[in-house]
Write a protein that holds these residues in place. Structure first.
Motif, short mmCIF file in Angstrom:
data_model
loop_
_atom_site.label_atom_id
_atom_site.label_comp_id
_atom_site.label_asym_id
_atom_site.label_seq_id
_atom_site.Cartn_x
_atom_site.Cartn_y
_atom_site.Cartn_z
N UNK A 1 37.50 72.75 38.26
CA UNK A 1 36.00 72.03 38.60
C UNK A 1 35.18 73.32 39.28
N UNK A 2 35.44 73.98 40.24
CA UNK A 2 34.93 75.10 41.11
C UNK A 2 34.51 76.26 40.15
N UNK A 3 35.50 76.77 39.27
CA UNK A 3 35.28 78.04 38.43
C UNK A 3 34.23 77.41 37.57
N UNK A 4 34.38 76.14 36.68
CA UNK A 4 33.63 75.92 35.82
C UNK A 4 32.14 75.64 36.51
N UNK A 5 31.93 75.26 37.40
CA UNK A 5 30.30 75.13 38.13
C UNK A 5 30.11 76.52 38.32
N UNK A 6 30.75 77.52 38.67
CA UNK A 6 30.42 78.81 39.20
C UNK A 6 30.09 79.31 37.64
N UNK B 1 29.45 69.85 35.53
CA UNK B 1 28.16 70.25 34.84
C UNK B 1 27.71 68.75 34.25
N UNK B 2 27.29 67.90 35.06
CA UNK B 2 26.93 66.62 34.74
C UNK B 2 25.68 66.51 33.46
N UNK B 3 24.78 67.34 33.69
CA UNK B 3 23.68 67.35 32.83
C UNK B 3 24.35 67.99 31.37
N UNK B 4 25.29 68.30 31.14
CA UNK B 4 25.65 68.93 29.94
C UNK B 4 27.05 68.31 29.52
N UNK C 1 36.77 64.67 32.99
CA UNK C 1 36.43 64.24 34.46
C UNK C 1 35.87 65.61 35.25
N UNK C 2 36.71 66.53 35.19
CA UNK C 2 36.20 67.96 35.63
C UNK C 2 34.73 68.39 34.89
N UNK C 3 34.59 68.12 33.70
CA UNK C 3 33.43 68.85 33.25
C UNK C 3 32.34 67.85 33.86
N UNK C 4 32.51 66.70 33.93
CA UNK C 4 31.51 65.79 34.28
C UNK C 4 31.07 65.87 35.59
N UNK C 5 31.87 66.31 36.47
CA UNK C 5 31.64 66.56 37.64
C UNK C 5 30.79 68.13 38.00
N UNK D 1 28.04 65.34 28.46
CA UNK D 1 28.00 64.68 27.00
C UNK D 1 27.95 65.50 25.89
N UNK D 2 27.27 66.36 25.97
CA UNK D 2 27.05 67.39 25.01
C UNK D 2 28.56 68.24 24.68
N UNK D 3 29.14 68.66 25.93
CA UNK D 3 30.07 69.48 25.89
C UNK D 3 31.39 68.72 25.29
N UNK D 4 31.42 67.41 25.55
CA UNK D 4 32.80 66.77 25.15
C UNK D 4 32.29 66.27 23.90
N UNK D 5 31.43 66.37 23.17
CA UNK D 5 31.15 66.26 21.70
C UNK D 5 31.09 67.42 20.79
N UNK D 6 31.40 68.36 21.66
CA UNK D 6 31.29 69.63 20.91
C UNK D 6 32.69 70.27 20.33
N UNK D 7 32.55 70.61 19.22
CA UNK D 7 33.71 71.05 18.25
C UNK D 7 34.40 72.29 19.21
N UNK D 8 33.66 72.77 20.01
CA UNK D 8 34.46 73.97 20.88
C UNK D 8 34.98 73.33 22.15
N UNK D 9 35.19 71.77 22.18
CA UNK D 9 35.38 71.35 23.52
C UNK D 9 37.07 71.55 23.85
N UNK D 10 37.84 71.50 22.68
CA UNK D 10 39.27 71.44 22.75
C UNK D 10 39.61 73.28 23.40
#
Length: 124
Positions: free
Chosen positions: A40-45, A9-12, A3-7, A14-23
């Motif tokens: 969420x703030x740090x990831x967005x930054x 970086x919403x444009x990416x 959910x943090x990723x979806x909030x 789906x790609x991030x959650x399917x990526x082998x580097x997601x874990x």
């Protein structure tokens, strides 16, 4: 953390959650949260620092950027008992040595001679 990723970086997302580097990204975000920062703030930054569209692995790029963010954060923290304080964000308070009049400034390298940076692979 999905959910943090979806909030953040919403444009990416789906790609991030399917990526082998997601874990690995999920683990870094958990570390950020454990350190007391909002993941969420740090990831967005860190996502906003540069574009992500040309990355072969957006998740890998974000892991790399979060690693850099954590190193920067820990290097600006004051050492216990040292009596020093962290410099304010943005470089305020930094000074540079004065140059004598007529002294040439350091030369920049010509295009194409830049030192290669180590980091995640990017698409061409």
């Amino acid at each position: 953390m999905a959910g943090t990723v979806q909030e953040a970086v919403p444009e990416h997302a789906r790609e991030i959650l399917a990526d082998p580097a997601w874990p690995a990204l999920r683990a870094r975000l958990a570390e950020v949260e454990k350190a007391g920062d909002d993941p969420g703030d740090v990831l967005a930054a860190v996502a906003a620092r540069r574009e992500l569209n040309s990355a072969d692995s957006v998740a890998e790029v974000l892991v790399w950027r979060l690693d850099g963010w954590q190193r920067q954060r820990s290097s600006t923290a004051a050492a216990p008992g040292s009596g020093t304080t962290a410099a304010p964000a943005g470089g305020a308070g930094r000074t540079s040595p004065a140059r004598k009049q007529g002294t040439p400034s350091p030369m920049r390298r010509p295009p194409g001679e830049e030192q290669q940076r180590k980091g995640p692979k990017r698409g061409r």
